[in-house]
Design an enzyme around this catalytic site. Sequence first.
Site, PDB file in Angstrom:
ATOM      1  CB  CYS A 275      -0.954  -0.003   1.188  1.00 13.73           C
ATOM      2  SG  CYS A 275      -2.200  -1.288   1.077  1.00 13.73           S
ATOM      3  N   GLY A 276       2.155   1.180  -0.111  1.00 13.62           N
ATOM      4  CA  GLY A 276       2.888   2.424  -0.329  1.00 13.62           C
ATOM      5  C   GLY A 276       4.108   2.744   0.513  1.00 13.62           C
ATOM      6  NE  ARG A 389       6.988  -8.664  -1.580  1.00  9.86           N
ATOM      7  CZ  ARG A 389       6.554  -7.734  -0.727  1.00  9.86           C
ATOM      8  NH1 ARG A 389       7.399  -6.926  -0.139  1.00  9.86           N
ATOM      9  NH2 ARG A 389       5.267  -7.610  -0.459  1.00  9.86           N
TER      10      ARG A 389
HETATM   11  P1  GTP Z   1       5.243  -4.283   1.462  1.00 10.27           P
HETATM   12  O1  GTP Z   1       6.643  -4.246   0.962  1.00 10.27           O
HETATM   13  O2  GTP Z   1       4.489  -5.514   1.061  1.00 10.27           O
HETATM   14  O3  GTP Z   1       5.117  -4.065   2.942  1.00 10.27           O
HETATM   15  O4  GTP Z   1       4.423  -3.096   0.699  1.00 10.27           O
HETATM   16  P2  GTP Z   1       4.709  -1.522   0.604  1.00 10.27           P
HETATM   17  O5  GTP Z   1       3.845  -0.826   1.606  1.00 10.27           O
HETATM   18  O6  GTP Z   1       6.161  -1.213   0.636  1.00 10.27           O
HETATM   19  O7  GTP Z   1       4.104  -1.190  -0.834  1.00 10.27           O
HETATM   20  P3  GTP Z   1       4.786  -0.478  -2.110  1.00 10.27           P
HETATM   21  O8  GTP Z   1       5.196   0.921  -1.806  1.00 10.27           O
HETATM   22  O9  GTP Z   1       5.815  -1.370  -2.665  1.00 10.27           O
HETATM   23  O10 GTP Z   1       3.527  -0.362  -3.107  1.00 10.27           O
HETATM   24  C1  GTP Z   1       2.835  -1.493  -3.493  1.00 10.27           C
HETATM   25  C2  GTP Z   1       1.922  -1.305  -4.674  1.00 10.27           C
HETATM   26  O11 GTP Z   1       1.129  -0.122  -4.574  1.00 10.27           O
HETATM   27  C3  GTP Z   1       2.668  -1.245  -5.980  1.00 10.27           C
HETATM   28  O12 GTP Z   1       2.051  -2.136  -6.880  1.00 10.27           O
HETATM   29  C4  GTP Z   1       2.507   0.188  -6.413  1.00 10.27           C
HETATM   30  O13 GTP Z   1       2.471   0.340  -7.794  1.00 10.27           O
HETATM   31  C5  GTP Z   1       1.188   0.593  -5.792  1.00 10.27           C
HETATM   32  N1  GTP Z   1       1.180   2.017  -5.491  1.00 10.27           N
HETATM   33  C6  GTP Z   1       2.110   2.698  -4.773  1.00 10.27           C
HETATM   34  N2  GTP Z   1       1.786   4.000  -4.710  1.00 10.27           N
HETATM   35  C7  GTP Z   1       0.639   4.159  -5.385  1.00 10.27           C
HETATM   36  C8  GTP Z   1      -0.196   5.296  -5.675  1.00 10.27           C
HETATM   37  O14 GTP Z   1       0.091   6.431  -5.278  1.00 10.27           O
HETATM   38  N3  GTP Z   1      -1.316   5.049  -6.383  1.00 10.27           N
HETATM   39  C9  GTP Z   1      -1.657   3.813  -6.824  1.00 10.27           C
HETATM   40  N4  GTP Z   1      -2.792   3.671  -7.504  1.00 10.27           N
HETATM   41  N5  GTP Z   1      -0.882   2.723  -6.613  1.00 10.27           N
HETATM   42  C10 GTP Z   1       0.247   2.891  -5.896  1.00 10.27           C
HETATM   43 MN    MN Z   2       7.827  -2.530   0.824  1.00 11.66          MN
END
Ligand code: GTP
Ligand code: MN
Length: 631
Positions: A275-276, A389
């Site tokens: 989720c980001g 990943r």
């Molecule tokens: P973990 O590593 O599993 O803990 O996840 P994380 O929180 O680090 O998530 P990450 O930032 O890698 O984002 C995961 C997904 O969200 C990816 O597929 C991105 O493309 C999508 N994503 C990130 N930012 C945005 C955004 O601003 N808008 C949308 N629509 N998708 C987003």
């Molecule tokens: Mn991550």
Amino acid sequence: MLNTHLKLLESKLDRENLRKLAAIANDRLHAFVADAIELCRPDAVWVSTDSAEDIEHTRQMALRLREETPLGTRGHTIHFDGMEDQGRDREVTKYLVPKADMLSKALNQIERETGLVEVCGLLKGSMKGRTMVVRFMTLGPNNSEFNIPCVECTDSWYVSHSLNLLYRLGYEECKRLGEKAQFFATLHSCGKVDERMVSSEPDKKRIYIDYTTDTVYSVNTQYAGNTVGLKKLALRLTIRKADREGWLAEHMFLSGVHGKGGRKTYLAGAFPSACGKTSTAMLPGETILGDDIAYFRAVGGKCMAANAEAGIFGIIQNVNAKDDPVIRDVLTRPGEVIFSNVLVKDGRPYWLGMGEEPPADGENFSGVWHKGKKDTKGTEIPCAHKNARYAVALRALKNCDPELDNPAGVELAGIMYGGRDAKAYVPVQQSFDWEHGIVAYGASLETETTFATIGKEGVPEINLMSIQDFVAISLGKYIRNNLEFGKKLKNPPIVFGVNYFLKDRDGKFVNGVSDKHVWVKWMEQRVHNEIGHVRTPTGSIPCFEDLQRLFKEVLDKDYSREDYLKQFTIRVLENLAKLDRVEKFHRENVDDAPIELFAVLDSQRERLLEAQFRFGDMIAPDCFLHDDGKR
Ligand code: GTP
Ligand code: MN
């Protein structure tokens, strides 16, 4: 004189490895390793120190035993996990809970004795024909209050290699600490593997966490989220330790955001998996201090933060030159990177959303792959898994924050909470105070399940503070600890709520992926009290003029009033419905939810109802007061 465990180890280890192990004078460690050998019956045991030679040995062994294969770019390798081992597995990840104890209903648990018998049964003889690798790593900077020593015994060289990239080396630290090292222990075995070196009995996959002995058991799995004990498995143990010791262990990224006059402001952010976190921590021009697990301590009234880890195990889907230029750069340059579950063709990795058409065949997590290939259920297999990943050391990144290993940590100025909330919360808002932020954004965090955990995608759920899967104490106590923590601080970090996933009526996202950079810069200026805000029932939102200026400065984009209205109109009905769901969740699942929580939710409901009475169900930001009192 050798202790009894060392005597036992003497018969199982060669001289060199026995010497390495005995150099750490810690009884519990020797007992843990001796028991692991007795149970798993490896052919050989290899103990890794922090030497460059030992680090390289792990890498070489992962390649030699084909747990990884080299790719065309120097330092790049690929590792595959099984078809049913592509994410964290909530179903089979459980706390071992003693009979007299009880965790919140929302947490997956099994009676301790029953669980131990089950998982030890599966681990029995599991390393026959293989080598058990003994690793010493640490969580948090070494020589620091934040530091937690860890030991992991595994029969996977890929897991050992991942440890090298993702954590700080801890052999010397453990030697220094000796009997004082109160370490977390992980025992992992891949179990039976097939000819591709992939765990072949996914139905026997179990990941059990024994918080009574700070030990994690993981078997019949390879996916790093299930096997690298220092990641989310240790986080569960850390939350208990932090609870006992009066600090916080959080599922958050840490980033240094640049502002006026060359200043750098540290922000943290909690987002559920996929989720980001990583994408926010890797914004171009800012620095990354961590992307997954952060520790907070109140020191002299300040909130000091440190990264538990030293590397990134990041989602590769949608990493492309436009949306994530910094990550994309790391993944295309020579340097040590382990790719997992991408498509490989002619030594090149391909993934979903990379901004390039992938080839029609190659090798992926399903084996030899061609476009149109179906799984046993008849579903088409994508070229790469959504949860494919990469693993890379933070130190290898140009944007790595120089304070990564600072034993004191960094002073935190702001915290954001965000999930996949399609309907209610605006893209960015500031809480009225610490308590409001912790409750209304943290403990109220709603999200949709993603590909990062095994199971159905897109199911809305509450995931409080993004950490619900990992809270090994009662959820109410966890919330209370957060509320109390703020009281120990002179100026608690400002708490923000963000939502990158808000959608319009047609189901389209109202923001672009890079817009988060504007929100982050807005937060940075709010932290320093440099710009105004508009007070709404759910929090303080940006003024149009500030966003117009920031969109131009940060992204060179013209920001329109239409966009502002679409993104920042308060959706009263959606927000009221959200409050109802949140309250219901806490009343039903959180046995000991703090009363302040319900008070904060009630006030938010009152503010929404009052605004609804005056302005209707959809309230444009212009209806609310600016902080200078003008309408
Ligand atoms: P973990 O590593 O599993 O803990 O996840 P994380 O929180 O680090 O998530 P990450 O930032 O890698 O984002 C995961 C997904 O969200 C990816 O597929 C991105 O493309 C999508 N994503 C990130 N930012 C945005 C955004 O601003 N808008 C949308 N629509 N998708 C987003
Ligand atoms: Mn991550």
